[in-house]
Design a protein around this motif. Structure first.
Motif, mmCIF file in Angstrom:
data_model
loop_
_atom_site.group_PDB
_atom_site.id
_atom_site.type_symbol
_atom_site.label_atom_id
_atom_site.label_comp_id
_atom_site.label_asym_id
_atom_site.label_seq_id
_atom_site.Cartn_x
_atom_site.Cartn_y
_atom_site.Cartn_z
ATOM 1 N N VAL A 174 7.641 -10.556 14.672
ATOM 2 C CA VAL A 174 7.263 -9.337 13.559
ATOM 3 C C VAL A 174 8.624 -10.146 12.754
ATOM 4 O O VAL A 174 9.772 -10.858 13.496
ATOM 5 N N ASN A 175 8.509 -10.490 11.226
ATOM 6 C CA ASN A 175 9.450 -10.614 10.460
ATOM 7 C C ASN A 175 10.983 -9.805 10.034
ATOM 8 O O ASN A 175 9.914 -8.670 9.595
ATOM 9 N N ILE A 176 11.309 -9.859 9.621
ATOM 10 C CA ILE A 176 12.492 -8.630 9.361
ATOM 11 C C ILE A 176 12.710 -9.456 8.073
ATOM 12 O O ILE A 176 14.124 -10.554 8.132
ATOM 13 N N PHE A 177 12.970 -8.675 6.884
ATOM 14 C CA PHE A 177 13.394 -8.749 4.992
ATOM 15 C C PHE A 177 14.651 -7.913 4.795
ATOM 16 O O PHE A 177 13.928 -6.696 5.335
ATOM 17 N N GLU A 178 15.072 -8.291 4.769
ATOM 18 C CA GLU A 178 16.302 -7.983 4.199
ATOM 19 C C GLU A 178 16.120 -7.260 2.449
ATOM 20 O O GLU A 178 15.880 -8.344 1.725
ATOM 21 N N GLY A 179 16.910 -6.661 1.924
ATOM 22 C CA GLY A 179 16.106 -5.819 0.745
ATOM 23 C C GLY A 179 16.299 -4.712 0.018
ATOM 24 O O GLY A 179 17.407 -3.969 0.982
ATOM 25 N N ASN A 180 16.774 -4.860 -1.664
ATOM 26 C CA ASN A 180 17.428 -3.712 -1.529
ATOM 27 C C ASN A 180 16.061 -2.042 -2.020
ATOM 28 O O ASN A 180 14.254 -2.600 -2.695
ATOM 29 N N LEU A 181 16.031 -0.995 -1.968
ATOM 30 C CA LEU A 181 15.303 -0.061 -1.959
ATOM 31 C C LEU A 181 16.273 1.109 -2.999
ATOM 32 O O LEU A 181 16.861 1.358 -3.202
ATOM 33 N N HIS A 182 14.938 1.513 -3.811
ATOM 34 C CA HIS A 182 15.246 2.444 -4.802
ATOM 35 C C HIS A 182 14.099 2.424 -5.128
ATOM 36 O O HIS A 182 13.157 1.712 -6.168
ATOM 37 N N ALA A 183 13.652 4.307 -5.902
ATOM 38 C CA ALA A 183 13.136 5.086 -5.896
ATOM 39 C C ALA A 183 11.496 4.577 -5.483
ATOM 40 O O ALA A 183 10.504 4.383 -6.861
ATOM 41 N N GLY A 184 11.440 4.066 -4.965
ATOM 42 C CA GLY A 184 10.029 4.161 -3.568
ATOM 43 C C GLY A 184 9.689 2.080 -4.236
ATOM 44 O O GLY A 184 8.227 2.463 -4.313
ATOM 45 N N VAL A 185 10.620 1.836 -4.740
ATOM 46 C CA VAL A 185 10.318 0.425 -4.541
ATOM 47 C C VAL A 185 11.605 -0.830 -3.993
ATOM 48 O O VAL A 185 13.194 -0.592 -3.701
ATOM 49 N N PHE A 186 11.051 -2.445 -3.137
ATOM 50 C CA PHE A 186 11.663 -2.949 -2.544
ATOM 51 C C PHE A 186 11.280 -3.935 -3.116
ATOM 52 O O PHE A 186 10.324 -5.193 -3.345
ATOM 53 N N ASP A 187 12.862 -4.490 -3.847
ATOM 54 C CA ASP A 187 12.981 -5.746 -4.390
ATOM 55 C C ASP A 187 12.931 -7.280 -2.850
ATOM 56 O O ASP A 187 14.057 -6.469 -2.607
ATOM 57 N N THR B 268 10.742 -10.542 -5.521
ATOM 58 C CA THR B 268 9.504 -9.956 -5.569
ATOM 59 C C THR B 268 9.279 -8.143 -5.265
ATOM 60 O O THR B 268 10.106 -8.106 -4.799
ATOM 61 N N ARG B 269 8.656 -7.576 -6.093
ATOM 62 C CA ARG B 269 8.806 -6.000 -5.709
ATOM 63 C C ARG B 269 7.701 -5.374 -5.529
ATOM 64 O O ARG B 269 6.731 -6.032 -5.597
ATOM 65 N N PHE B 270 7.764 -4.801 -4.855
ATOM 66 C CA PHE B 270 6.704 -3.836 -3.827
ATOM 67 C C PHE B 270 7.202 -2.734 -3.897
ATOM 68 O O PHE B 270 8.048 -1.910 -3.293
ATOM 69 N N ASP B 271 6.121 -1.969 -4.184
ATOM 70 C CA ASP B 271 5.625 -0.286 -4.166
ATOM 71 C C ASP B 271 5.675 0.348 -2.923
ATOM 72 O O ASP B 271 4.630 -0.378 -1.444
ATOM 73 N N VAL B 272 6.631 1.371 -1.828
ATOM 74 C CA VAL B 272 6.552 1.064 -0.879
ATOM 75 C C VAL B 272 6.987 3.227 -0.525
ATOM 76 O O VAL B 272 7.475 3.726 -1.108
ATOM 77 N N ALA B 273 5.636 3.458 -0.097
ATOM 78 C CA ALA B 273 5.282 4.956 0.451
ATOM 79 C C ALA B 273 6.808 5.650 1.007
ATOM 80 O O ALA B 273 7.222 4.942 2.118
ATOM 81 N N GLY B 274 6.924 7.081 0.999
ATOM 82 C CA GLY B 274 8.011 7.494 1.826
ATOM 83 C C GLY B 274 9.220 6.850 0.975
ATOM 84 O O GLY B 274 10.718 7.525 1.956
ATOM 85 N N HIS B 275 9.467 6.521 0.481
ATOM 86 C CA HIS B 275 11.335 6.110 -0.314
ATOM 87 C C HIS B 275 12.087 6.831 -1.212
ATOM 88 O O HIS B 275 12.277 5.863 -2.297
ATOM 89 N N ASP B 276 10.279 7.510 -1.879
ATOM 90 C CA ASP B 276 10.864 7.786 -3.047
ATOM 91 C C ASP B 276 12.026 8.327 -3.139
ATOM 92 O O ASP B 276 12.326 7.999 -4.639
#
Length: 356
Positions: free
Chosen positions: A240-253, A257-265
């Motif tokens: 597995v690769n592990i990447f750090e990023g910013n998590l805000h209102a259900g979006v991971f940056d 590149t922005r990704f919609d992620v469930a469970g983090h609204d």
């Protein structure tokens, strides 16, 4: 026979081997206890067998409390990693041993012992070695004899502790296929301990992931691999690769590149960690203005149907592992040393505070 363990706790001095573990093992299933060394899996197996006592908690066999029962009363067959065969006895005598030491009231006749041992030798496909001694056998053959000996007493439960751990990779693969076929034929409730992820996922009906004396996840091989419940499970089951990023209102940056992620609204400018399998990363040639993780292609191992790529991020020097089909790799015509873009096609994000 069904097996249930309720609120099992076990310490060795200050070391917590099992921390309030409760599990149910359905009748006729083959279950793998999987986890790193020291996670408690072998201790749990020995407690079920009656070879180890709990500090607190219960072991139920078909609903009956067996916590105080002696190992002989539990009708459990146990197979160890290192065979534990009697070197001075032939293969036949090793399998017959457990039958011959039974009390006079329960001991089969010599004719019945002869017939049963040969049936078991046929079952493990080694009848032709009945007059050999353990030192004359290969490791794989010795382990099959150990399994036949465990089955001789008609156990209601079969427990296997790292049964193939002492064998080389090729023999391990052959024997785990054989164990799966044998289980499908016998349907004895079976639990086996392993730290080998591939072994557990290939052989078991159900996998119990353990870590630091606790159960992390229970499920079918497909469930635990495709839907890991925790960062530990994700990291333990395969690369597995592990990447750090910013998590805000259900979006991971991640690197723009922005990704919609469930469970983090509810997350508000929090740190997040994205877990990404090597085969869930796409790569393309670097083009100015496109989003993605910029990385240098350091090394390629392309033999057979898959190409393994090792990338190094240009912003942090972290290594990224990518798996492509060899056909896709040839289409891209990438060269070692080239700067490319990597983009996760599928990821699972955990808030940084949830990762331990």
């Amino acid at each position: 026979m069904s097996i249930e363990v309720n609120n099992i706790n076990k310490r060795f001095g200050q070391f917590v081997a099992l921390d309030n573990v409760s599990l149910n093992f359905p009748s006729g299933e083959l279950t793998a206890l999987l986890g790193p060394s020291g996670c408690g899996k072998t201790t749990l197996l020995r407690i079920i067998a009656g070879l180890e006592h709990t500090d607190t908690g219960q072991v139920l066999l078909d609903g009956d409390d067996a916590s105080a029962s002696h190992v002989r009363e539990r009708q459990v067959g146990f197979v160890f990693q290192h065979y534990a065969l009697f070197k001075h006895m032939t293969v036949f005598e090793n399998i017959a041993f457990g039958l011959r030491v039974k009390s006079r009231a329960t001991r089969p006749s010599e004719k019945e012992i002869q017939e049963k041992v040969h049936r078991l030798l046929d079952l493990v496909q080694l009848d032709w070695l009945h007059d050999r001694y353990p030192p004359q056998l290969s490791g794989g053959q010795r382990q099959r004899i150990a399994l036949a000996r465990a089955l001789a007493a008609d156990p209601r439960v079969l427990l296997l502790d790292e049964p193939f751990g002492a064998l080389d990779a090729k023999v391990r693969k052959e024997l785990r296929r054989w164990l799966r076929r044998l289980h499908d034929e016998l349907h004895v409730t079976s639990i086996f301990v392993t730290h080998d992820q591939e072994e557990a996922l290939e052989v078991a009906d159900r996998v119990v992931l353990m870590n630091k004396g606790k159960v992390e996840q229970i499920g079918s091989p497909a469930e635990v691999y495709n839907h890991p419940a925790s960062p530990f499970v994700y990291g333990f089951l395969g690369s597995v690769n592990i990447f750090e990023g910013n998590l805000h209102a259900g979006v991971f940056d991640l690197a723009g590149t922005r990704f919609d992620v469930a469970g983090h609204d509810d997350a508000q400018n929090a740190k997040g960690l994205a877990y990404v399998r090597p085969h869930d990363i796409d790569v393309t040639r670097y083009v100015t203005g496109q989003t993605g993780i910029t990385a240098q292609l350091n090394r390629v191992h392309a033999i057979g149907p898959l190409a393994q790529l090792e990338l190094q991020r240009t912003d942090s020097s972290e290594i990224i592992e990518v798996t492509l089909s060899s056909e896709r790799y040839r289409e891209l015509e990438l060269k070692e040393g080239e700067i490319i873009l990597a983009r996760p096609s599928k990821l699972r994000v955990f808030a940084d505070g949830a990762v331990k």
